[in-house]
Design a protein around this motif. Structure first.
Motif, short mmCIF file in Angstrom:
data_model
loop_
_atom_site.label_atom_id
_atom_site.label_comp_id
_atom_site.label_asym_id
_atom_site.label_seq_id
_atom_site.Cartn_x
_atom_site.Cartn_y
_atom_site.Cartn_z
N PRO A 1 -12.41 -7.16 7.72
CA PRO A 1 -12.25 -8.34 6.87
C PRO A 1 -11.01 -9.16 7.20
O PRO A 1 -11.01 -10.38 7.04
CB PRO A 1 -12.18 -7.76 5.45
CG PRO A 1 -12.93 -6.49 5.54
CD PRO A 1 -12.63 -5.95 6.89
N GLN B 1 0.82 -1.21 0.00
CA GLN B 1 0.00 0.00 0.00
C GLN B 1 0.86 1.26 0.00
O GLN B 1 0.49 2.27 -0.59
CB GLN B 1 -0.92 0.00 1.22
CG GLN B 1 -1.99 -1.08 1.18
CD GLN B 1 -2.84 -1.08 2.44
OE1 GLN B 1 -2.64 -0.27 3.34
NE2 GLN B 1 -3.80 -1.98 2.51
N ALA C 1 -11.23 2.88 7.09
CA ALA C 1 -11.43 2.51 5.70
C ALA C 1 -12.20 1.19 5.55
O ALA C 1 -12.37 0.71 4.43
CB ALA C 1 -10.09 2.40 4.98
N ASP D 1 -6.99 1.68 8.93
CA ASP D 1 -7.68 0.56 8.29
C ASP D 1 -9.10 0.41 8.84
O ASP D 1 -10.02 0.02 8.11
CB ASP D 1 -6.90 -0.73 8.52
CG ASP D 1 -5.66 -0.82 7.65
OD1 ASP D 1 -5.45 0.10 6.84
OD2 ASP D 1 -4.89 -1.79 7.80
N THR E 1 -11.24 -1.78 6.21
CA THR E 1 -10.43 -2.89 5.72
C THR E 1 -9.82 -3.71 6.86
O THR E 1 -9.19 -4.74 6.60
CB THR E 1 -9.28 -2.35 4.85
OG1 THR E 1 -8.50 -1.41 5.61
CG2 THR E 1 -9.82 -1.67 3.60
#
Length: 359
Positions: free
Chosen positions: A90, A16, A85, A82, A87
């Motif tokens: 998950p 990233q 966002a 994260d 993310t």
């Protein structure tokens, strides 16, 4: 704990960062700053017998300084960023454990910080080729630099797991790092200057007439013979002296002091330090030595003596190293914050701040 899953998380975090153009721009700006710093260091230490040690230590310190300035931004939002966002959730429902997620992001942040050391490597090689840099200095300074980069990365990642808002966690990381790098110096100066001891100072001057100092043998010229001068009476007074020797330990956790204190000191033929590490180490170590409470300030009628002046080697011999204590404090701080972040990040979460996004 699976090293494979841990590295997968770290690799995803690194990808990233690598995919963004700003990352390469940042490294380019860092390289340009090192070019200017290295050039100025060669000019500053060009008059010394060995140029390499001074230039090498300057580049290492510039690298550490820039890592301190940049790393909190890169690591201070790795977990809560994260979460914002959507993310993080998950990843948490996969086989990856909370510890693997936390350590994976820490490893990624550590590697990101080490990228700055890689950019600085050519400049360190140039300084080493200039001559005079001892292998022990290179080995110890680089190890300490790598560890310090890891400590800063751990603090940033931990605070990103403890605090819910990325902006607040980045700001807090800066404050914690600033407390170690700048706050220790400010605290040392303020507390040390507030501790005062009255020191007795005695002085004595020669007796003068129109021809100069009065001589014991009746002569008219004894300027260069202080033992032949007629002496006046002793005058004694007291003056306050700040006791920095009581608070020198406050500097032990400073990253720059740790780097200087752990690195072996190189002295030239005159007994003076050859690099920035040595000058900083001598300056900090000297604060450990308490002042004399009964001191002869000045005696014009005695041959000049060295007084209480200590050479750099004598200062090193009379004082004790503190780098391992400071580094231990930093590691305990980082581990404590990581443990707190683990408790805040693990699932299922018992309590989260209002408005925290989960998925």
């Amino acid at each position: 704990m699976s090293l494979g899953r841990l590295w997968t998380i770290a690799r995803l975090e690194l990808l990233q960062r690598v995919r963004t153009v700003s990352w390469y721009v940042l490294l380019g700006v860092f390289a340009l700053l090192l070019v200017g710093a290295t050039f100025l260091a060669f000019l500053s230490f060009g008059g010394q017998e060995q140029t390499g040690p001074g230039v090498y230590s300057t580049v290492v310190y510039i690298t550490l300084l820039l890592v301190i300035l940049v790393s909190p931004t890169l690591s201070g939002n790795s977990i809560n960023g994260d979460r914002d966002a959507a993310t993080l959730a998950p990843v948490q429902v996969t086989l990856a454990t909370t510890g693997e997620i936390l350590l994976g992001k820490f490893v990624a942040s550590w590697i990101t910080g080490l990228a700055f050391a890689v950019v600085a490597a050519p400049f360190l090689v140039i300084a080493t080729l200039a001559g005079g840099v001892h292998p022990a200095t290179v080995a110890v300074s680089l190890v300490v630099l790598v560890v310090e980069i890891g400590v800063i990365a751990a603090i940033g990642v931990a605070l990103s797991g403890i605090l819910a808002r990325p902006l607040f966690s980045v700001a807090t990381t800066y404050l914690v790092v600033a407390a170690l790098a700048i706050g220790t110096v400010i605290g040392f100066g303020l507390v040390g200057s507030s501790m005062v001891t009255e020191v007795t100072v005695s002085e004595r001057s020669a007796v003068y007439d129109e021809n100069g100092p009065v001589c014991k043998d009746g002569g008219t010229d004894c300027w260069n013979e202080p033992e032949n001068m007629v002496c006046g009476d002793w005058t004694t007074y007291t003056q306050p002296v700040m006791r920095f020797d009581r608070v020198w330990w406050m500097l032990a956790a400073n990253p720059f002091v740790i780097l200087a204190d752990a690195t072996p000191t190189q002295l030239d033929r005159d007994g003076n330090p050859e690099d920035v590490f040595g000058y900083l180490k001598i300056g900090v170590r000297q604060t450990q030595i308490p002042p004399d409470t009964e001191s002869v300030g000045w005696d014009e009628c005695s041959p000049m003596e060295g007084g209480d002046y200590r050479t750099p080697q004598e200062i090193l011999d009379q004082t004790v190293p503190s780098w391992f204590v400071g580094l231990g404090v930093q590691l305990l701080l980082a581990l404590g914050l990581l443990g707190w972040a683990f408790a805040r990040t693990r699932t299922p979460a018992r309590a989260l701040p209002p408005g925290t996004r989960i998925a």
